[in-house]
Design an enzyme around this catalytic site. Structure first.
Site, short mmCIF file in Angstrom:
data_model
loop_
_atom_site.label_atom_id
_atom_site.label_comp_id
_atom_site.label_asym_id
_atom_site.label_seq_id
_atom_site.Cartn_x
_atom_site.Cartn_y
_atom_site.Cartn_z
CG HIS A 282 53.77 30.27 43.50
ND1 HIS A 282 54.52 30.99 44.37
CD2 HIS A 282 52.83 30.79 43.52
CE1 HIS A 282 53.67 31.90 44.90
NE2 HIS A 282 52.49 31.77 44.22
CD GLU B 186 44.08 37.33 40.48
OE1 GLU B 186 43.05 38.09 40.07
OE2 GLU B 186 45.05 38.10 40.78
CG ASP B 187 47.35 33.51 37.91
OD1 ASP B 187 46.96 34.45 37.48
OD2 ASP B 187 48.24 33.12 38.91
MN MN Z 1 50.88 33.13 44.33
#
Ligand code: MN
Length: 488
Positions: free
Chosen positions: A47, A75-76
């Site tokens: 991604h 974020e992840d």
């Molecule tokens: Mn993304």
């Protein structure tokens, strides 16, 4: 997708730039996302790579590509913005932060719609590159939408149609807008999509290919005779724009004549007008279909000459004529002439940016305080142009002071002539009300109505609305007689 594909793409435009930071960012992202998988089962890093690749295609700068690779890290993963700043600099960290903030924009129906747009504009004003990363991220999410549950597919597709696609259009990033719209169309109206796709493929393969070749040959000969340097390509319109046209004009597929367009790219502006002359001498131009967006560019910066002619056997055929530079701009809009190197402050370059982007930048530089900045920027930044939206999310730009009647005629003359009322942001309003930036405008029409009201001439702002109203009124002889001969 591999990191080398991104580096190669970037090198096409920046042959001398050092790309070792891109590789480092890739390694960092890979380490951070470690064993994470996407819902599709792919490695998460794919991604990040796809996002960065779209950015490289858009010819963005090095830092934007690095930020694209890292955009989901805070974020992840367990890695923070501070670590990004330490390794890749404040600018990259600022871009990643901007993207993270924007990801909080969610489509939650009409009342949140304006708020989302506002946030989008603010982020854009702060640093346009944030939006470009967000667009690239969204495009890859759309391409992998299949692996999400149906409710989520619909929500993301709607949000894209209502917010992302119109903003991409405003910025002139047509390529992304079209790609996004076609994917969303497939999820939002699967039946219509399939139906249209089938007809379209048939039309494309059998009907038009031969025709396009013939036109190319004839025009090519004409241009060679004049010793011109040129390139002719053809493109088929994207599905959603055909669908929209069918809806708006109530057409059947066979009635849409401009399923394809031919594009002539030449070295100079003078050549563009010369090509136009040659085309018009070969085939008869269709009245009212010639547009000179070179002399008068669209507000988003789009430039081209456009004309439609009666081609071989009278078949309506559309041409776009432009220089190579305009061609690049038309694909990536603002992204292609954004001044990435603000430090060298090339004034000439900056002048080429649409005025409203320059305005935003000016305010961005003048105001230190975020609160003041937000207050100042609001929506009235676009002081002499406003952008309003149709219920389907199409953006229309109008002059300041424009009314719903101006909007109606901007959509279509028929909508103007048949207008009886308007809902602005879901509330009934008078047809003379002055529209504001970001308004959602829905014209209420009465199908049987054929003539506009003369009263509208008192408040319309656009020449188009004024002319159409006058024309239609003049055309209705009885109307005139009634007006000038009392008692008739
Ligand atoms: Mn993304």
């Amino acid at each position: 997708m591999t990191i080398n594909q991104i580096i190669n793409k970037f090198k096409e435009n920046n042959p001398n730039e050092d790309t070792s930071l891109i590789e480092l960012a890739f390694e960092f992202a890979q380490k951070a996302h470690n064993n994470q998988l996407r819902k599709s089962g792919e490695q998460y890093i794919q991604h990040c790579l796809h996002t960065a690749f779209v950015l490289a295609q858009m010819k963005t700068d090095l830092n934007t590509i690095i930020a694209g690779l890292l955009h989901d890290v805070p974020e992840d993963t367990k890695y923070t913005l501070e670590e990004i700043a330490k390794n890749f600099g404040e600018e990259v960290a600022m871009l990643v932060e901007g993207v993270t903030k924007l990801s909080k924009i969610k489509y939650r129906g009409i009342e949140r719609y304006r708020e989302s747009l506002r946030k989008m504009f603010l982020a854009m004003a702060h640093d346009l590159r944030v939006i470009l990363i967000k667009f690239a991220d969204r495009l890859h999410n759309l391409r992998t939408l299949d692996s999400l549950p149906p409710e989520k597919q619909i929500r993301i597709a709607k949000e894209t149609m209502e917010i992302y696609a119109p903003v991409a259009g405003l910025l002139g990033i047509w390529r992304l807008k079209w790609q996004m719209e076609d994917i969303c169309f497939k999820y939002l109206q699967p039946e219509e999509y399939k139906n249209l796709e089938y007809k379209y493929e048939v039309e494309k393969k059998i009907e038009n290919n031969q025709y396009i070749q013939q036109i190319k040959n004839i025009l090519g000969d004409g241009l060679k005779k004049e010793k011109m340097d040129f390139q002719i390509t053809s493109r088929f319109k994207h599905l959603f724009s055909i669908y929209r046209k069918m809806q708006q004009k109530n057409y059947q597929f066979d009635e849409i004549y401009d399923v394809f367009a031919l594009r002539v790219v030449v070295p100079t502006i003078a050549d563009c007008y010369k090509v136009l002359g040659i085309i018009h001498s070969l085939w008869t131009p269709k009245a009212n279909r010639f547009k000179d967006y070179i002399a008068v560019p669209k507000p988003n910066g789009y430039r081209s000459l456009q004309t439609t002619v009666f081609g071989i056997d009278g078949k309506t055929t559309e041409f776009q004529i432009r220089t190579k530079e305009m061609d690049e701009e038309a694909k990536y809009g603002i992204a292609s002439h954004w001044n990435y190197k603000t430090k060298n402050n090339n004034k000439e370059k900056r002048k080429e940016q649409p005025r409203w982007i320059r305005e935003i930048l000016k305010i961005q530089h003048e105001t230190e305080d975020t609160h003041d900045f937000i207050k100042q920027i609001k929506f009235d930044i676009f002081c002499d142009r406003i952008f309003v939206f149709s219920p389907k999310g199409d953006a229309f730009d109008l002059p300041e002071g424009a009314t719903p009647i101006d909007f109606a005629y901007a959509v279509h003359s028929d909508i103007g002539n048949k207008a009886t009322g308007v809902r602005i942001n879901d509330k009934i309003a008078p047809l003379s009300q002055v529209l504001k930036n970001g308004d959602l405008v829905e014209i209420i029409i009465e199908k049987k109505r054929k003539t506009p009201s003369r009263d509208w001439l008192r408040f319309v702002k656009t020449g188009k609305a004024r002319n159409r109203i006058k024309q239609t009124l003049k055309g209705t002889l009885l109307n005139n007689l009634k007006k000038y001969i009392p008692g008739m």
